[in-house]
Design a protein around this motif. Structure first.
Motif, PDB file in Angstrom:
ATOM      1  N   ALA A 256       0.840  -1.204   0.000  1.00 25.59           N
ATOM      2  CA  ALA A 256       0.000   0.000   0.000  1.00 25.59           C
ATOM      3  C   ALA A 256       0.875   1.253   0.000  1.00 25.59           C
ATOM      4  O   ALA A 256       0.609   2.213  -0.737  1.00 25.59           O
ATOM      5  CB  ALA A 256      -0.919  -0.002   1.219  1.00 25.59           C
ATOM      6  N   TYR A 257       1.925   1.249   0.808  1.00 26.46           N
ATOM      7  CA  TYR A 257       2.851   2.382   0.856  1.00 26.46           C
ATOM      8  C   TYR A 257       3.478   2.615  -0.521  1.00 26.46           C
ATOM      9  O   TYR A 257       3.539   3.750  -1.014  1.00 26.46           O
ATOM     10  CB  TYR A 257       3.935   2.123   1.904  1.00 26.46           C
ATOM     11  N   THR A 258       3.926   1.536  -1.151  1.00 29.73           N
ATOM     12  CA  THR A 258       4.548   1.642  -2.467  1.00 29.73           C
ATOM     13  C   THR A 258       3.561   2.185  -3.502  1.00 29.73           C
ATOM     14  O   THR A 258       3.914   3.023  -4.342  1.00 29.73           O
ATOM     15  CB  THR A 258       5.069   0.266  -2.923  1.00 29.73           C
ATOM     16  N   MET A 259       2.322   1.698  -3.453  1.00 25.60           N
ATOM     17  CA  MET A 259       1.279   2.159  -4.379  1.00 25.60           C
ATOM     18  C   MET A 259       1.009   3.653  -4.218  1.00 25.60           C
ATOM     19  O   MET A 259       0.862   4.393  -5.199  1.00 25.60           O
ATOM     20  CB  MET A 259      -0.015   1.380  -4.147  1.00 25.60           C
ATOM     21  N   VAL A 260       0.905   4.091  -2.968  1.00 25.47           N
ATOM     22  CA  VAL A 260       0.643   5.509  -2.711  1.00 25.47           C
ATOM     23  C   VAL A 260       1.807   6.355  -3.208  1.00 25.47           C
ATOM     24  O   VAL A 260       1.614   7.411  -3.831  1.00 25.47           O
ATOM     25  CB  VAL A 260       0.392   5.757  -1.211  1.00 25.47           C
ATOM     26  N   ALA A 261       3.033   5.901  -2.952  1.00 23.10           N
ATOM     27  CA  ALA A 261       4.214   6.638  -3.403  1.00 23.10           C
ATOM     28  C   ALA A 261       4.250   6.766  -4.923  1.00 23.10           C
ATOM     29  O   ALA A 261       4.636   7.803  -5.467  1.00 23.10           O
ATOM     30  CB  ALA A 261       5.477   5.938  -2.905  1.00 23.10           C
ATOM     31  N   LYS A 262       3.838   5.710  -5.610  1.00 30.61           N
ATOM     32  CA  LYS A 262       3.899   5.688  -7.079  1.00 30.61           C
ATOM     33  C   LYS A 262       2.716   6.395  -7.730  1.00 30.61           C
ATOM     34  O   LYS A 262       2.887   7.152  -8.702  1.00 30.61           O
ATOM     35  CB  LYS A 262       3.949   4.236  -7.556  1.00 30.61           C
ATOM     36  N   LEU A 263       1.502   6.159  -7.216  1.00 34.21           N
ATOM     37  CA  LEU A 263       0.288   6.609  -7.898  1.00 34.21           C
ATOM     38  C   LEU A 263      -0.322   7.886  -7.311  1.00 34.21           C
ATOM     39  O   LEU A 263      -1.137   8.526  -7.973  1.00 34.21           O
ATOM     40  CB  LEU A 263      -0.766   5.490  -7.868  1.00 34.21           C
ATOM     41  N   ARG A 264       0.033   8.215  -6.070  1.00 32.49           N
ATOM     42  CA  ARG A 264      -0.496   9.400  -5.372  1.00 32.49           C
ATOM     43  C   ARG A 264      -2.029   9.501  -5.486  1.00 32.49           C
ATOM     44  O   ARG A 264      -2.559  10.474  -6.028  1.00 32.49           O
ATOM     45  CB  ARG A 264       0.152  10.668  -5.915  1.00 32.49           C
ATOM     46  N   PRO A 265      -2.745   8.497  -4.984  1.00 30.02           N
ATOM     47  CA  PRO A 265      -4.209   8.526  -5.074  1.00 30.02           C
ATOM     48  C   PRO A 265      -4.806   9.594  -4.155  1.00 30.02           C
ATOM     49  O   PRO A 265      -4.154  10.053  -3.204  1.00 30.02           O
ATOM     50  CB  PRO A 265      -4.608   7.129  -4.591  1.00 30.02           C
ATOM     51  N   ASP A 266      -6.048   9.974  -4.434  1.00 32.50           N
ATOM     52  CA  ASP A 266      -6.756  10.884  -3.542  1.00 32.50           C
ATOM     53  C   ASP A 266      -7.110  10.181  -2.238  1.00 32.50           C
ATOM     54  O   ASP A 266      -7.044  10.778  -1.159  1.00 32.50           O
ATOM     55  CB  ASP A 266      -8.049  11.384  -4.206  1.00 32.50           C
TER      56      ASP A 266
ATOM     57  N   THR B  24      -0.672   2.978   8.148  1.00 32.06           N
ATOM     58  CA  THR B  24      -1.424   4.231   8.146  1.00 32.06           C
ATOM     59  C   THR B  24      -0.564   5.403   8.607  1.00 32.06           C
ATOM     60  O   THR B  24      -0.524   6.461   7.962  1.00 32.06           O
ATOM     61  CB  THR B  24      -2.673   4.113   9.039  1.00 32.06           C
ATOM     62  N   GLY B  25       0.126   5.228   9.729  1.00 32.61           N
ATOM     63  CA  GLY B  25       0.962   6.311  10.243  1.00 32.61           C
ATOM     64  C   GLY B  25       2.086   6.687   9.301  1.00 32.61           C
ATOM     65  O   GLY B  25       2.382   7.866   9.098  1.00 32.61           O
ATOM     66  N   LYS B  26       2.714   5.685   8.688  1.00 34.49           N
ATOM     67  CA  LYS B  26       3.815   5.948   7.759  1.00 34.49           C
ATOM     68  C   LYS B  26       3.339   6.714   6.526  1.00 34.49           C
ATOM     69  O   LYS B  26       3.980   7.671   6.072  1.00 34.49           O
ATOM     70  CB  LYS B  26       4.451   4.629   7.322  1.00 34.49           C
ATOM     71  N   ILE B  27       2.230   6.266   5.980  1.00 34.98           N
ATOM     72  CA  ILE B  27       1.716   6.887   4.753  1.00 34.98           C
ATOM     73  C   ILE B  27       1.282   8.334   5.013  1.00 34.98           C
ATOM     74  O   ILE B  27       1.572   9.238   4.222  1.00 34.98           O
ATOM     75  CB  ILE B  27       0.549   6.056   4.179  1.00 34.98           C
ATOM     76  N   LYS B  28       0.602   8.571   6.122  1.00 27.19           N
ATOM     77  CA  LYS B  28       0.151   9.929   6.418  1.00 27.19           C
ATOM     78  C   LYS B  28       1.319  10.863   6.678  1.00 27.19           C
ATOM     79  O   LYS B  28       1.264  12.046   6.365  1.00 27.19           O
ATOM     80  CB  LYS B  28      -0.799   9.936   7.621  1.00 27.19           C
ATOM     81  N   GLU B  29       2.387  10.331   7.252  1.00 23.33           N
ATOM     82  CA  GLU B  29       3.563  11.168   7.509  1.00 23.33           C
ATOM     83  C   GLU B  29       4.263  11.555   6.217  1.00 23.33           C
ATOM     84  O   GLU B  29       4.676  12.698   6.036  1.00 23.33           O
ATOM     85  CB  GLU B  29       4.535  10.435   8.431  1.00 23.33           C
TER      86      GLU B  29
ATOM     87  N   LEU C   3       5.492   3.356  16.372  1.00 21.48           N
ATOM     88  CA  LEU C   3       5.481   4.332  15.277  1.00 21.48           C
ATOM     89  C   LEU C   3       6.060   5.668  15.730  1.00 21.48           C
ATOM     90  O   LEU C   3       6.849   6.296  15.023  1.00 21.48           O
ATOM     91  CB  LEU C   3       4.043   4.539  14.780  1.00 21.48           C
ATOM     92  N   ARG C   4       5.654   6.094  16.920  1.00 21.17           N
ATOM     93  CA  ARG C   4       6.116   7.384  17.430  1.00 21.17           C
ATOM     94  C   ARG C   4       7.623   7.392  17.646  1.00 21.17           C
ATOM     95  O   ARG C   4       8.296   8.409  17.462  1.00 21.17           O
ATOM     96  CB  ARG C   4       5.384   7.695  18.734  1.00 21.17           C
ATOM     97  N   LYS C   5       8.164   6.224  18.026  1.00 22.34           N
ATOM     98  CA  LYS C   5       9.605   6.118  18.248  1.00 22.34           C
ATOM     99  C   LYS C   5      10.352   5.746  16.975  1.00 22.34           C
ATOM    100  O   LYS C   5      11.566   5.499  17.009  1.00 22.34           O
ATOM    101  CB  LYS C   5       9.883   5.073  19.326  1.00 22.34           C
ATOM    102  N   LYS C   6       9.637   5.686  15.842  1.00 19.01           N
ATOM    103  CA  LYS C   6      10.231   5.377  14.531  1.00 19.01           C
ATOM    104  C   LYS C   6      10.986   4.048  14.554  1.00 19.01           C
ATOM    105  O   LYS C   6      12.111   3.913  14.071  1.00 19.01           O
ATOM    106  CB  LYS C   6      11.157   6.510  14.078  1.00 19.01           C
ATOM    107  N   MET C   7      10.318   3.013  15.103  1.00 24.06           N
ATOM    108  CA  MET C   7      10.926   1.693  15.225  1.00 24.06           C
ATOM    109  C   MET C   7      10.467   0.737  14.138  1.00 24.06           C
ATOM    110  O   MET C   7      10.820  -0.450  14.160  1.00 24.06           O
ATOM    111  CB  MET C   7      10.611   1.091  16.598  1.00 24.06           C
ATOM    112  N   LEU C   8       9.662   1.199  13.170  1.00 25.01           N
ATOM    113  CA  LEU C   8       9.082   0.297  12.184  1.00 25.01           C
ATOM    114  C   LEU C   8       9.578   0.596  10.766  1.00 25.01           C
ATOM    115  O   LEU C   8       8.820   0.552   9.816  1.00 25.01           O
ATOM    116  CB  LEU C   8       7.552   0.374  12.231  1.00 25.01           C
ATOM    117  N   ASP C   9      10.848   0.921  10.638  1.00 24.26           N
ATOM    118  CA  ASP C   9      11.400   1.181   9.310  1.00 24.26           C
ATOM    119  C   ASP C   9      11.315  -0.073   8.453  1.00 24.26           C
ATOM    120  O   ASP C   9      11.415  -1.179   8.940  1.00 24.26           O
ATOM    121  CB  ASP C   9      12.877   1.609   9.415  1.00 24.26           C
ATOM    122  N   PHE C  10      11.148   0.143   7.129  1.00 25.87           N
ATOM    123  CA  PHE C  10      11.057  -0.995   6.198  1.00 25.87           C
ATOM    124  C   PHE C  10      12.374  -1.777   6.200  1.00 25.87           C
ATOM    125  O   PHE C  10      13.430  -1.240   6.366  1.00 25.87           O
ATOM    126  CB  PHE C  10      10.759  -0.494   4.784  1.00 25.87           C
TER     127      PHE C  10
END
Length: 215
Positions: A38-48, A66-71, A208-215
């Motif tokens: 989902a993250y990759t799709m949003v980065a590539k396609l920039r959907p509404d 969700t948190g990653k994409i919104k950030e 998420l807040r501590k940025k512990m979920l990097d890909f």
């Protein structure tokens, strides 16, 4: 409206795509099977709008993504579409930037209303959940939220916390770290105790807040 659908069941993605593409003002431009995709799709396609399921094993969950994409892509609005009518999930996904929350059991008309509402800048919450949301916000306001006790975690606990947040089970974590399942369970209990966390959604939000979920 350009839309991406993220759900780990292909038949669900196809079904919702058919419903949405039948509308004159909506086009489904992509589909994903887990949070990373989902993250990759949003980065590539920039959907509404990104329609996101919460639980998508074995990949990254919708709650984490969700948190990653919104950030990184704040212009994409996220609509959570899930079977979980759970107060804590609702509260945490909204805090992480989702604009709406609809149950999969809702009629098609409600899904379309939610999409159009958040596209226009509003927030849509399934009516059944609205009262719970208000109650949860009041409770959070009284308690002052979760205290940051990050420095109390041991090295092993710092290894285990992000794995739990990413959705790995106790057995999977044990195999990854070459420890027993009972040891994982003990560390998990200690993490929750040290951080004053009561549920897995709270743990995910903390990671998420501590940025512990990097890909």
């Amino acid at each position: 409206m350009k839309i991406v659908i993220a759900d780990d069941h292909a038949i669900v993605r196809s079904g919702f795509s058919m419903i949405l593409n039948f509308q004159d003002d909506i086009e489904v431009i992509g589909a994903a099977a887990d949070g990373r995709e989902a993250y990759t799709m949003v980065a590539k396609l920039r959907p509404d709008i990104l329609i996101m399921d919460l639980s998508m094993p074995p990949g990254e969950s919708g709650l984490t993504a969700t948190g990653k994409i919104k950030e990184d892509y704040p212009d994409t609005r996220i609509l959570i579409l899930t079977m979980h009518d759970d107060d804590e999930y609702l509260f945490h996904v909204l805090k992480n930037g989702a604009s709406g929350y609809v149950l999969k059991s809702a009629p098609d008309e409600e899904l379309l209303l939610a999409i159009r509402t958040i596209y226009e800048g509003g927030t849509y919450i399934h009516p059944k959940m609205a009262t719970s949301l208000v109650r949860e916000f009041i409770k959070q306001d009284k308690t002052g939220g979760t205290e940051d006790l990050f420095e109390l975690l041991s090295k092993r606990e710092l290894e285990i916390l992000p794995l739990i947040a990413k959705g790995y089970g106790n057995k999977e974590i044990a195999e990854k770290l070459f420890i027993s399942v009972k040891t994982v369970e003990a560390h998990k209990a200690k993490i929750m105790e040290k951080l004053n966390l009561k549920s897995r959604p709270e743990l995910v939000e903390y990671a998420l807040r501590k940025k512990m979920l990097d890909f």
